[in-house]
Design an enzyme around this catalytic site. Sequence first.
Site, mmCIF file in Angstrom:
data_model
loop_
_atom_site.group_PDB
_atom_site.id
_atom_site.type_symbol
_atom_site.label_atom_id
_atom_site.label_comp_id
_atom_site.label_asym_id
_atom_site.label_seq_id
_atom_site.Cartn_x
_atom_site.Cartn_y
_atom_site.Cartn_z
ATOM 1 N N LYS A 17 0.845 -1.197 0.000
ATOM 2 C CA LYS A 17 0.000 0.000 0.000
ATOM 3 C C LYS A 17 0.882 1.249 0.000
ATOM 4 O O LYS A 17 0.646 2.196 -0.736
ATOM 5 C CB LYS A 17 -0.943 -0.018 1.217
ATOM 6 C CG LYS A 17 -2.041 -1.071 1.075
ATOM 7 C CD LYS A 17 -2.825 -1.329 2.351
ATOM 8 C CE LYS A 17 -3.806 -2.498 2.122
ATOM 9 N NZ LYS A 17 -4.605 -2.867 3.283
ATOM 10 N N GLN A 39 -4.884 -1.725 9.431
ATOM 11 C CA GLN A 39 -4.806 -3.033 8.779
ATOM 12 C C GLN A 39 -5.459 -4.104 9.647
ATOM 13 O O GLN A 39 -5.218 -4.182 10.851
ATOM 14 C CB GLN A 39 -3.328 -3.381 8.494
ATOM 15 C CG GLN A 39 -3.127 -4.659 7.711
ATOM 16 C CD GLN A 39 -3.671 -4.603 6.280
ATOM 17 O OE1 GLN A 39 -3.803 -3.524 5.693
ATOM 18 N NE2 GLN A 39 -3.993 -5.748 5.711
ATOM 19 N N ASP A 47 -10.904 2.920 3.952
ATOM 20 C CA ASP A 47 -11.458 1.586 3.696
ATOM 21 C C ASP A 47 -12.987 1.592 3.640
ATOM 22 O O ASP A 47 -13.583 0.584 3.245
ATOM 23 C CB ASP A 47 -11.070 0.632 4.842
ATOM 24 C CG ASP A 47 -9.752 -0.087 4.605
ATOM 25 O OD1 ASP A 47 -9.522 -0.519 3.476
ATOM 26 O OD2 ASP A 47 -8.980 -0.234 5.570
HETATM 27 N N1 GUN Z 1 -7.048 -6.950 5.600
HETATM 28 C C1 GUN Z 1 -7.349 -7.632 4.481
HETATM 29 N N2 GUN Z 1 -7.904 -6.832 3.553
HETATM 30 C C2 GUN Z 1 -7.957 -5.593 4.106
HETATM 31 C C3 GUN Z 1 -8.432 -4.323 3.640
HETATM 32 O O1 GUN Z 1 -8.922 -4.174 2.516
HETATM 33 N N3 GUN Z 1 -8.282 -3.289 4.519
HETATM 34 C C4 GUN Z 1 -7.776 -3.440 5.756
HETATM 35 N N4 GUN Z 1 -7.705 -2.372 6.535
HETATM 36 N N5 GUN Z 1 -7.328 -4.597 6.224
HETATM 37 C C5 GUN Z 1 -7.424 -5.669 5.398
#
Ligand code: GUN
Length: 280
Positions: free
Chosen positions: A49, A93, A116
């Site tokens: 990311k 996350q 998100d």
């Molecule tokens: N863990 C797995 N996929 C995601 C996501 O799209 N966002 C976040 N914050 N954690 C994740």
Amino acid sequence: MTVILDGKKLRDKILEELKLKVASLTVVPKLVVISVGDDPASQIYVNNKKKYAEKIGIAAEIIGYPEDVTQPVLLKKIDELNNDTTVTAILVQLPLPKHIDKLKILTAIDPKKDVDGFTPYNSGLLFSGAKPFAYPATPRGILRLLDEYNIEIDGKHVVVVGRSNIVGKPLAQMMLNRNATVTVCHSHTKNLAEITKTADILVSAAGGKIIEDNMLKSNCVVIDVGIFRDEKGKLRGDVNFETVSKIASHITPVPGGVGPMTIASLMLNIVDLIENSGNV
Ligand code: GUN
């Protein structure tokens, strides 16, 4: 001929366009990722990311905490980030360790910085048929990929296998908002194959090798959200690609399908947050 839905190619196209857009913004977007513990998969996702954000001119920072971090420490940091005007996007996350109340943490994020779309405020908007500040990245990426290949959603039977807050639930809602008929299946579903056989579009976000060719009708569109390493260390998804790709009309590869689209959507979300919050 089965069409392979190329998420990598579309990701690169989206990022190229976004790079120009970011350069034209009067605000430098900044993503802060909060990462707890040292789960290797999460570390890879988080670093990715940051890498892609920086590639297109978005500032990015990862704040790492040990597995035993306390909830007040995380809440204090989120409050600080909410009030930091240089920070435009906050991502916690997932998964978080069991001693942390995930909902409490997500609820603490300012919805205008919730990249998100996981805060109850933004998911409430989504489920009300209104526009959230950001849509969950994986579902957004799946819809963008289907649109790119002109795959019709309206009136289609979409079967989603998996009911997570990250993929299954928001995707089902976004598909409903696009006039699909949606069935959500999960680990307690009886006769999974009977239901998946009626899918025009099958999305598997369940984790584990579960979707075989005899569970699908021919010419169905197959989206594989799963990703894990098999016994031989090879990356693979929920779907048996070798057999299913012989009967599907369209299919996503793993890797190279949904994963890159999640990254592209996250970057789109970062820019949307700035535009939606009237900072530009
Ligand atoms: N863990 C797995 N996929 C995601 C996501 O799209 N966002 C976040 N914050 N954690 C994740």
